[in-house]
Scaffold this motif. Structure first.
Motif, mmCIF file in Angstrom:
data_model
loop_
_atom_site.group_PDB
_atom_site.id
_atom_site.type_symbol
_atom_site.label_atom_id
_atom_site.label_comp_id
_atom_site.label_asym_id
_atom_site.label_seq_id
_atom_site.Cartn_x
_atom_site.Cartn_y
_atom_site.Cartn_z
ATOM 1 N N TYR A 1 19.752 35.752 22.593
ATOM 2 C CA TYR A 1 19.296 37.134 22.756
ATOM 3 C C TYR A 1 19.662 37.996 21.549
ATOM 4 C CZ TYR A 1 17.658 36.674 27.538
ATOM 5 O OH TYR A 1 16.937 36.327 28.642
ATOM 6 N N ALA A 2 20.828 37.758 20.962
ATOM 7 C CA ALA A 2 21.203 38.512 19.768
ATOM 8 C C ALA A 2 20.243 38.219 18.618
ATOM 9 C CB ALA A 2 22.640 38.178 19.370
ATOM 10 N N GLU A 3 19.859 36.971 18.465
ATOM 11 C CA GLU A 3 18.882 36.622 17.426
ATOM 12 C C GLU A 3 17.533 37.290 17.694
ATOM 13 O OE1 GLU A 3 18.977 32.403 17.667
ATOM 14 O OE2 GLU A 3 20.654 32.163 16.263
ATOM 15 N N ALA A 4 17.150 37.359 18.975
ATOM 16 C CA ALA A 4 15.896 38.030 19.308
ATOM 17 C C ALA A 4 15.966 39.521 18.990
ATOM 18 C CB ALA A 4 15.580 37.825 20.788
ATOM 19 N N ALA A 5 17.127 40.129 19.224
ATOM 20 C CA ALA A 5 17.288 41.553 18.918
ATOM 21 C C ALA A 5 17.141 41.813 17.422
ATOM 22 C CB ALA A 5 18.650 42.047 19.417
ATOM 23 N N VAL A 6 17.729 40.951 16.615
ATOM 24 C CA VAL A 6 17.615 41.104 15.164
ATOM 25 C C VAL A 6 16.186 40.841 14.706
ATOM 26 C CG1 VAL A 6 18.384 40.167 12.945
ATOM 27 C CG2 VAL A 6 20.043 40.576 14.773
ATOM 28 N N GLU A 7 15.528 39.884 15.334
ATOM 29 C CA GLU A 7 14.137 39.590 14.975
ATOM 30 C C GLU A 7 13.229 40.769 15.295
ATOM 31 O OE1 GLU A 7 10.562 36.498 16.281
ATOM 32 O OE2 GLU A 7 12.626 36.162 16.934
ATOM 33 N N LEU A 8 13.475 41.425 16.440
ATOM 34 C CA LEU A 8 12.644 42.561 16.840
ATOM 35 C C LEU A 8 12.944 43.803 16.013
ATOM 36 C CD1 LEU A 8 12.901 42.015 20.679
ATOM 37 C CD2 LEU A 8 10.769 42.004 19.383
ATOM 38 N N ARG A 9 14.218 43.979 15.641
ATOM 39 C CA ARG A 9 14.608 45.159 14.858
ATOM 40 C C ARG A 9 15.473 44.714 13.680
ATOM 41 N NH1 ARG A 9 16.744 49.948 18.624
ATOM 42 N NH2 ARG A 9 16.908 50.841 16.530
ATOM 43 N N PRO A 10 14.843 44.213 12.637
ATOM 44 C CA PRO A 10 15.604 43.637 11.522
ATOM 45 C C PRO A 10 16.476 44.643 10.777
ATOM 46 C CG PRO A 10 13.253 43.752 11.006
ATOM 47 C CD PRO A 10 13.390 44.072 12.452
ATOM 48 N N ASP A 11 16.178 45.942 10.896
ATOM 49 C CA ASP A 11 16.971 46.945 10.191
ATOM 50 C C ASP A 11 18.074 47.544 11.062
ATOM 51 O OD1 ASP A 11 15.186 48.121 11.904
ATOM 52 O OD2 ASP A 11 14.811 49.872 10.625
ATOM 53 N N TRP A 12 18.287 46.982 12.245
ATOM 54 C CA TRP A 12 19.295 47.523 13.166
ATOM 55 C C TRP A 12 20.651 46.909 12.829
ATOM 56 C CZ3 TRP A 12 19.397 46.696 19.188
ATOM 57 C CH2 TRP A 12 20.246 47.648 19.760
ATOM 58 N N ARG A 13 21.492 47.704 12.223
ATOM 59 C CA ARG A 13 22.789 47.202 11.745
ATOM 60 C C ARG A 13 23.689 46.746 12.891
ATOM 61 N NH1 ARG A 13 24.693 51.974 7.899
ATOM 62 N NH2 ARG A 13 23.939 53.120 9.711
ATOM 63 N N GLN A 14 23.649 47.476 14.004
ATOM 64 C CA GLN A 14 24.513 47.102 15.119
ATOM 65 C C GLN A 14 24.185 45.702 15.630
ATOM 66 O OE1 GLN A 14 24.291 49.793 18.423
ATOM 67 N NE2 GLN A 14 25.624 48.573 19.723
ATOM 68 N N ALA A 15 22.900 45.384 15.730
ATOM 69 C CA ALA A 15 22.514 44.053 16.196
ATOM 70 C C ALA A 15 22.926 42.984 15.194
ATOM 71 C CB ALA A 15 21.005 44.007 16.442
ATOM 72 N N ARG A 16 22.779 43.289 13.900
ATOM 73 C CA ARG A 16 23.183 42.306 12.882
ATOM 74 C C ARG A 16 24.685 42.060 12.919
ATOM 75 N NH1 ARG A 16 19.900 40.259 9.429
ATOM 76 N NH2 ARG A 16 17.792 41.073 9.111
ATOM 77 N N ARG A 17 25.452 43.132 13.078
ATOM 78 C CA ARG A 17 26.909 42.962 13.141
ATOM 79 C C ARG A 17 27.289 42.138 14.367
ATOM 80 N NH1 ARG A 17 26.997 48.587 11.686
ATOM 81 N NH2 ARG A 17 27.384 49.106 13.869
ATOM 82 N N TYR A 18 26.624 42.422 15.485
ATOM 83 C CA TYR A 18 26.926 41.673 16.704
ATOM 84 C C TYR A 18 26.575 40.201 16.528
ATOM 85 C CZ TYR A 18 26.976 40.423 21.651
ATOM 86 O OH TYR A 18 27.255 39.818 22.848
ATOM 87 N N LEU A 19 25.423 39.933 15.915
ATOM 88 C CA LEU A 19 25.018 38.548 15.698
ATOM 89 C C LEU A 19 25.993 37.842 14.761
ATOM 90 C CD1 LEU A 19 22.999 36.254 16.083
ATOM 91 C CD2 LEU A 19 21.633 37.234 14.235
ATOM 92 N N ASP A 20 26.421 38.527 13.700
ATOM 93 C CA ASP A 20 27.392 37.924 12.775
ATOM 94 C C ASP A 20 28.687 37.580 13.494
ATOM 95 O OD1 ASP A 20 25.575 38.160 10.747
ATOM 96 O OD2 ASP A 20 26.397 40.036 9.959
ATOM 97 N N ARG A 21 29.097 38.477 14.389
ATOM 98 C CA ARG A 21 30.336 38.214 15.124
ATOM 99 C C ARG A 21 30.173 37.013 16.058
ATOM 100 N NH1 ARG A 21 32.341 39.564 19.908
ATOM 101 N NH2 ARG A 21 30.698 41.048 20.451
#
Length: 596
Positions: free
Chosen positions: A444-464
């Motif tokens: 789901y985190a990968e899907a969030a980043v895919e849907l909103r690639p410029d969303w920093r919060q999702a990227r940080r969460y995915l990295d974590r």
């Protein structure tokens, strides 16, 4: 001595139309519905009453043509010789039992003409349901399946990638049914799902008993059809599709006669709001509790000495005025007074109830927050933001099932809005992480980043999540780096966010203050610091810093034009939460007029 074969009963209807409820009645009345019935499932705890042998026949035909049950094409599936043989063998086997028998599978509609030929003497009971409710029910079922990691994910995701899929399926299924039904010479009963729910249900059971030859009029206690949804699903955007669906709806109503759905127009445009009548708690009582908490965080009911607050008497020109005054209230007690007065003046305003719920949540009054947010959801259930906030609140309180239910309500509302769909995916990821389902959380985190690639919060969460360490180890590593002298933005900002995640606000503030002492113009650091100040009720200090931050942003070349363009393109939810702030800041700081 051979037994007389039974002609059989075909129970037909689109997915989520009430066929399981009808089949359940006949099952409890003694009708044989198959040797291998589908097991109960979370989507239907009583069971679907589908014979897996007939389901396998239908699925094999569709699979051979690269299709599945999500069939939405105007041309019927192509039948081959082996398919006719399989249907014939199945019918012989069922009729040879010498007892009343029937079969039920929504895919029967796609093969209605074939079954009419194979079973020319069989009776038909057809139930139809409003396509908007079928759409809503399918979306809810597959949202739950997605969140729980059940079933095929790609199949479920089609309902979000193709928002009108359920509508096209509903039209296709009935398009293939009706021509065959008009040629059936045996008894036929057509009824609506609505007729099972209202005062006509008794007459429906009598008519069904007459057609099937099995008395189900005494089985009413086993009748549990799914109740109508809240009507939150949006109609299809294709007007040509709307016209076709309306025409099919009229044809079904004519066939159903007295058992038709009584609604005139097919396409539902908006649902009924629940009028829950939740009273607003007296702000004076909670204001005293807030004052006490400011003085002593450990105090529960002790009242802080001082002058008692007075009620807010000034009337507002409109709900937005009350919300704006509450936004810039000097202290929590005044903000509570303004919101409570606004709700007394505008008791059915969704945004005021939502704002009060968010206020209670920020102050730690979770029960009051849940009550206000649920009331707001009743006032306007078509607002996806409220279901997201209820899911987030339930997650905070570790009520994971309630969080999943709130997300299930939100999925159908955001099918065509990638930015909100991304937020739901991130919420789902957090829920699965708390439930120790790391694989689903990562998906789901990968899907969030895919849907909103410029969303920093999702990227940080995915990295974590992708980090081999758990969150606590990640925080420990950041703290060790900070203590070792690594004080750049790559360490300071993630460290502050991680500390905030675990409620260590004062430590996060020390980190950010130290970082901004070296890099005072770092905008992300300033945003984090402003958020910390607001969480600690240092409103005036936060306002001063926020004005400076906005001034530095808005005075850059071309920024104001971008802001104006953004303001024009916002939807209602984002316009209220973000656009209104941009509007106010631009007016106050730059003296520019931006039209809403």
């Amino acid at each position: 001595m051979t037994r007389d074969p039974s002609p059989g009963v075909i129970i037909a209807g689109f997915h989520r139309s009430g066929t399981s409820a009808l089949a359940g009645l006949f099952h409890h009345a003694g009708m044989h519905l198959g040797d291998r019935l589908d097991l109960p499932h979370c989507s239907n705890e009583a069971g679907h009453f589908e014979d897996l042998d007939v389901v396998r026949i239908h699925d094999a035909i569709l699979e051979r043509q690269g299709r599945n049950w999500q069939f939405a094409e105007p041309t019927a599936p192509r039948m081959e010789g082996r398919d006719w043989v399989a249907m014939h063998r199945y019918s012989l086997n069922r009729k040879s039992k010498g007892r009343p028998w029937g079969m039920k599978d929504p895919r029967l509609l796609l093969f209605a003409d074939a079954w009419r030929r194979v079973l020319p003497e069989a009776s038909w009971i057809v139930i139809y349901r409003h396509p908007a409710q079928c759409h809503d029910s399918l979306a809810r079922r597959h949202a739950r399946a997605l969140l729980l990691g059940q079933g095929e994910k790609e199949t479920a995701l089609r309902f979000w990638r193709e928002p009108d899929l359920a509508w096209r399926m509903w039209l296709a299924y009935h398009t293939h049914l009706l021509p065959a039904l008009e040629q059936v010479s045996s008894p036929v009963l057509v009824l609506s799902h609505q007729a099972l729910l209202d005062e006509r249900s008794g007459a429906v059971l009598v008519a069904a008993s007459a057609v099937a030859g099995v008395d189900v009029s005494s089985q009413a206690e086993h009748l549990h059809p799914e109740r109508s949804g809240s009507g939150m699903c949006q109609p299809p955007l294709d007007e040509a599709l709307v016209i076709e669906v309306d025409a099919m709806w009229a044809r079904l109503a004519r066939l159903a006669g007295d058992f038709a759905d009584r609604r005139d127009a097919c396409v539902l445009r908006g649902g009924e709001s629940r009028d829950a009548g939740v009273p607003v708690r007296g702000w004076e009582e909670i204001g005293e509790r807030l004052r006490a908490k400011e003085t002593d965080p450990n105090a529960e009911h002790e009242v802080c000495p001082g002058e008692p607050a007075t009620e807010w008497h000034t009337p507002f020109d409109g709900p937005k005025v009350a919300l704006r005054q509450a936004e810039y209230a000097p202290d929590p007690v005044t903000k509570l007074a303004i919101l409570s007065a606004g709700i007394r003046q505008f008791p059915r305003n969704f945004w005021l109830h939502r704002a009060l719920g968010l206020f209670y949540r920020m102050r730690g009054a979770m029960a009051e927050a849940r009550e206000c947010l649920e009331h707001a959801a009743g006032l306007d259930p078509a607002q996806p933001v409220i279901w997201c906030e209820l899911a987030s609140l339930a997650l905070t309180e570790r009520r994971f099932e309630d969080a999943l239910d709130s997300l299930i309500n939100a999925w159908p509302l955001v099918v065509s809005r990638p930015e909100l769909l991304g937020e739901l995916c991130l919420l789902a990821a957090r829920i699965h992480e708390e439930r120790r389902n790391r694989a689903e959380a990562l998906a789901y985190a990968e899907a969030a980043v895919e849907l909103r690639p410029d969303w920093r919060q999702a990227r940080r969460y995915l990295d974590r999540l992708r980090s081999p360490d758990d969150p606590r180890a990640y925080l420990d590593r950041l703290q060790a780096a900070w203590c070792a002298g690594e004080t750049d933005a790559g360490v300071a900002l993630p460290l502050a966010r991680s500390l905030l995640q675990y409620g260590r606000t004062f430590e996060a503030r020390q980190v950010i203050e130290d970082f901004l002492g070296r890099e005072p113009g770092h905008r992300v650091g300033q945003e984090i610091f402003i958020a910390i100040l607001r969480s600690q009720s240092e409103i005036e200090h936060a306002r001063v810093l926020e004005r400076g931050l906005w001034l530095s942003i808005l005075t850059e070349p071309g920024t104001l034009e971008r802001v104006m363009g953004l303001r024009d393109g916002l939807d209602e939810w984002a316009a209220f939460n973000l656009g209104e702030k941009l509007h106010n800041h631009c007016q106050r700081i730059l003296g520019k007029q931006i039209t809403a």
